[in-house]
Design an enzyme around this catalytic site. Structure first.
Site, PDB file in Angstrom:
ATOM      1  CD  GLU A 247      -2.594  -1.141   0.346  1.00 37.57           C
ATOM      2  OE1 GLU A 247      -2.995  -0.448  -0.208  1.00 37.57           O
ATOM      3  OE2 GLU A 247      -3.349  -2.243  -0.098  1.00 37.57           O
ATOM      4  CB  CYS A 281      -2.003   6.986   1.571  1.00 36.62           C
ATOM      5  SG  CYS A 281      -3.447   6.245   2.300  1.00 36.62           S
TER       6      CYS A 281
HETATM    7  P1  NAP Z   1       8.496   4.675   4.545  1.00 36.07           P
HETATM    8  O1  NAP Z   1       9.695   5.544   4.721  1.00 36.07           O
HETATM    9  O2  NAP Z   1       8.545   3.731   3.265  1.00 36.07           O
HETATM   10  O3  NAP Z   1       8.555   3.537   5.638  1.00 36.07           O
HETATM   11  C1  NAP Z   1       7.556   2.648   6.074  1.00 36.07           C
HETATM   12  C2  NAP Z   1       8.104   1.593   6.852  1.00 36.07           C
HETATM   13  O4  NAP Z   1       8.993   0.919   5.956  1.00 36.07           O
HETATM   14  C3  NAP Z   1       8.655   2.142   7.829  1.00 36.07           C
HETATM   15  O5  NAP Z   1       8.591   0.973   9.318  1.00 36.07           O
HETATM   16  C4  NAP Z   1      10.227   2.007   7.730  1.00 36.07           C
HETATM   17  O6  NAP Z   1      11.113   1.779   8.906  1.00 36.07           O
HETATM   18  C5  NAP Z   1      10.172   0.603   6.704  1.00 36.07           C
HETATM   19  N1  NAP Z   1      11.298   0.648   5.968  1.00 36.07           N
HETATM   20  C6  NAP Z   1      12.243   1.680   5.486  1.00 36.07           C
HETATM   21  N2  NAP Z   1      13.068   1.448   4.609  1.00 36.07           N
HETATM   22  C7  NAP Z   1      12.848   0.050   4.468  1.00 36.07           C
HETATM   23  C8  NAP Z   1      13.552  -1.089   3.822  1.00 36.07           C
HETATM   24  N3  NAP Z   1      14.664  -0.674   2.952  1.00 36.07           N
HETATM   25  N4  NAP Z   1      13.075  -2.271   3.918  1.00 36.07           N
HETATM   26  C9  NAP Z   1      12.127  -2.585   4.555  1.00 36.07           C
HETATM   27  N5  NAP Z   1      11.551  -1.867   5.251  1.00 36.07           N
HETATM   28  C10 NAP Z   1      11.866  -0.518   5.188  1.00 36.07           C
HETATM   29  O7  NAP Z   1       7.090   5.483   4.644  1.00 36.07           O
HETATM   30  P2  NAP Z   1       6.585   6.364   5.540  1.00 36.07           P
HETATM   31  O8  NAP Z   1       7.394   7.632   5.385  1.00 36.07           O
HETATM   32  O9  NAP Z   1       6.726   5.726   6.988  1.00 36.07           O
HETATM   33  O10 NAP Z   1       5.366   6.597   5.343  1.00 36.07           O
HETATM   34  C11 NAP Z   1       4.631   7.485   4.357  1.00 36.07           C
HETATM   35  C12 NAP Z   1       4.382   6.878   3.133  1.00 36.07           C
HETATM   36  O11 NAP Z   1       3.056   5.847   3.472  1.00 36.07           O
HETATM   37  C13 NAP Z   1       3.538   7.848   2.276  1.00 36.07           C
HETATM   38  O12 NAP Z   1       4.055   7.692   0.891  1.00 36.07           O
HETATM   39  C14 NAP Z   1       2.154   7.272   2.280  1.00 36.07           C
HETATM   40  O13 NAP Z   1       1.416   7.800   1.021  1.00 36.07           O
HETATM   41  C15 NAP Z   1       1.983   5.898   2.306  1.00 36.07           C
HETATM   42  N6  NAP Z   1       0.908   5.283   3.046  1.00 36.07           N
HETATM   43  C16 NAP Z   1       0.319   4.545   2.241  1.00 36.07           C
HETATM   44  C17 NAP Z   1      -0.965   4.099   2.534  1.00 36.07           C
HETATM   45  C18 NAP Z   1      -1.965   3.392   1.644  1.00 36.07           C
HETATM   46  O14 NAP Z   1      -2.997   2.792   2.123  1.00 36.07           O
HETATM   47  N7  NAP Z   1      -1.679   3.263   0.421  1.00 36.07           N
HETATM   48  C19 NAP Z   1      -1.379   4.319   3.902  1.00 36.07           C
HETATM   49  C20 NAP Z   1      -0.584   5.198   4.702  1.00 36.07           C
HETATM   50  C21 NAP Z   1       0.697   5.454   4.135  1.00 36.07           C
HETATM   51  P3  NAP Z   1      11.686   3.026   9.449  1.00 36.07           P
HETATM   52  O15 NAP Z   1      10.454   3.852   9.962  1.00 36.07           O
HETATM   53  O16 NAP Z   1      12.580   2.518  10.473  1.00 36.07           O
HETATM   54  O17 NAP Z   1      12.452   3.876   8.255  1.00 36.07           O
END
Ligand code: NAP
Length: 481
Positions: A247, A281
């Site tokens: 997602e 999102c």
């Molecule tokens: P993110 O930076 O991608 O992080 C999400 C999760 O992934 C965190 O737990 C992060 O850990 C982990 N992560 C980071 N790098 C990783 C890697 N290389 N391998 C495995 N896991 C890894 O996203 P965010 O900034 O937290 O969230 C915002 C984004 O989420 C936005 O783009 C938003 O649109 C999207 N989102 C989408 C939905 C949907 O339903 N489509 C809903 C909510 C949010 P760390 O925190 O330790 O870096």
């Protein structure tokens, strides 16, 4: 300051390295807790526990698993106040919103307990000498990697779905606000859940997250987060061909046609742009407004955005709190700067508040750009802040459909019109996984949430989501003997 623990194999544990990091309240910049800084070895411990717990968990009947789900829902409701408070101080969620959204997380387990029984197999028509049937099976060990924008709800939603389908789970919450997830671990450890079925590991995505995604014992990665991380996870998971549910982000068009309910579109537009400080999102990414309504829309939108009450999330009068971190505020501000430099017209906000009490905390004021062009960075990239991009006015429906579809994301889209036939035409032609018409909204366990294109793969919630957390086996028997 409280020291939080990870939860592995039913026990509270520190990181093997003994390292910790500090959680910060985004509204006050105060340090509020120490969190274990897990690494690869901790992720492996959690996978080991979830893998070992699997046979026993699979032996349980659906009824037994459902009873555990109900126990979880009850425990979550009993501990609501503590978890809601963590959402306020660790994420900056306004109290009213945290309270209003909370029941959805607990309800996910009640829903999961109920619907998992409906996820049955099937019998395939065959000749008299054969019996062919389909079983819907768990995938096995699931890694649930969640984002910071709804720290508690994202964890609970994935956990409820994965448990409902019979998987064991490792939750990797976001580093920036993992307190509510770790508190859930503590609450669940008091229940009668077999050790290892649910584990919580904290630490950075690039170490803990990647260790989970590359471990051959993990069968499913359910990830919500940025598109960039989603692509990285796809690459890593391809090495062991894991099931993936992704997602990802959005840059969601909101189209206001000539016959729209203008006040409705403005009210809803301002509300959703500022909801959770734009860190959603599903936030509007681009407003396309018909040329005949354009000036009035802008005027009313700016007036509405000025009324948003920005303040400390603990204050019940606050409707919009800070963004989650100093780093994220910098990112939002870079987007605002690029909008100005590329020639969009800034008609509200854009500056950091300097007067107390908002001079402390990571606040971004409601910001509105008009006359945004399709090729500008603010029109193409997800900003994830309270920054409205009102695009240049459009005149034709064909034109606006093309403009709305001209983006790599395809999460959701909204159309405002009083004409049902037009609404259906737009719903058919817009490239997005979810279409909202006239301010309807949707979320929650029964709603199949998930995008097209680079917004992800699969659905969260509903029977479609449950399918993504399970797999299908076909059995063919010769019964002629
Ligand atoms: P993110 O930076 O991608 O992080 C999400 C999760 O992934 C965190 O737990 C992060 O850990 C982990 N992560 C980071 N790098 C990783 C890697 N290389 N391998 C495995 N896991 C890894 O996203 P965010 O900034 O937290 O969230 C915002 C984004 O989420 C936005 O783009 C938003 O649109 C999207 N989102 C989408 C939905 C949907 O339903 N489509 C809903 C909510 C949010 P760390 O925190 O330790 O870096």
């Amino acid at each position: 300051m409280q020291n939080y623990k990870m939860w592995i194999d039913g026990k509270p544990v520190d990181a093997l390295s003994g390292k910790t990091y500090t959680a910060v309240n985004p509204a006050t910049e105060e340090e509020i807790a120490n969190v274990p800084l897990g690494d690869k070895a901790d992720a492996e411990r959690a996978v080991e526990a979830a893998y070992k717990a699997l046979p026993n968990w699979l032996e349980k009947s659906r009824a037994e698993r459902s009873q555990i789900m109900i126990q979880i829902a009850v425990a979550l409701r009993e501990n609501a106040e503590e978890l809601i408070n963590l959402e306020i101080i660790d994420h900056g969620t306004p109290a009213g919103i945290a309270r209003g959204m909370y029941p959805q997380g607990a309800h996910g387990f009640e829903w999961g307990a109920q619907v998992s029984g409906e996820m049955t197999g099937d019998v395939i028509p065959s000749d008299a000498n054969s019996l062919m049937y389909i079983r819907r099976e768990p995938v096995g060990v699931s890694a649930l990697i969640t984002p910071w924008n709804f720290p508690l709800l994202m964890v609970l939603t994935k956990l409820a779905t994965s448990l409902a389908m019979g998987n064991t789970c490792i939750v990797k919450p976001p580093s920036i606000n993992s307190l509510s997830a770790l508190k859930v671990g503590e609450i669940l450890a008091k229940l009668d859940i077999p050790p290892g079925v649910i584990n919580f590991v904290t630490g950075s995505g690039s170490t803990v997250g990647e260790a989970l995604v590359t471990d051959p014992r993990v069968g499913l990665v359910a990830f919500t987060g940025s598109c960039e991380t989603g692509k990285r996870i796809m690459e890593l998971a391809s090495r062991t061909v894991k099931r993936l549910q992704l997602e990802l982000g959005g840059k969601n068009p909101v189209i206001v046609l000539e016959d729209a309910d203008l006040d409705g579109a403005v009210g809803r537009g301002v509300g959703s742009q500022c909801f959770n400080t734009g860190q959603v999102c599903a936030s509007p990414g681009r407003f396309y407004v018909h040329e005949k309504l354009y000036d009035e829309f802008v005027e009313k939108f700016v007036a509405g955005a000025k009324k948003v009450v920005v303040g400390n999330p603990a204050d019940p009068k606050t409707s919009m709190g800070p963004v989650v971190s100093a780093e994220h505020r910098d990112k939002v501000e870079r987007h605002i700067q690029s909008g100005i430099e590329e020639g969009a017209k800034l008609v509200l906000g854009g500056e950091r508040p300097t007067e107390p009490p908002l001079d402390k905390g990571y606040y971004v004021m409601p910001t509105v750009f008009t006359n945004v062009k399709q090729n500008m960075k603010i029109a193409r990239e997800e900003i994830f802040g309270p920054v409205a991009c009102i695009m240049e006015p459009f005149s034709s429906e064909d034109e606006v459909i093309d403009l709305a579809n001209d983006n790599t994301f395809g999460l959701c889209a909204t159309v405002w019109t009083k004409d049902r036939a037009k609404a259906i035409r737009f719903a058919n032609e817009l490239q997005a996984g979810v279409i909202f018409v006239n301010g309807s909204s949707g979320a929650g366990t029964e709603f199949p949430w998930g995008g097209f294109k680079e917004s992800g793969i699969g659905k969260e919630g509903s029977k479609y989501g449950l399918q993504d957390y399970s797999q299908v086996k076909v059995v063919a028997l010769d019964i002629s003997q």
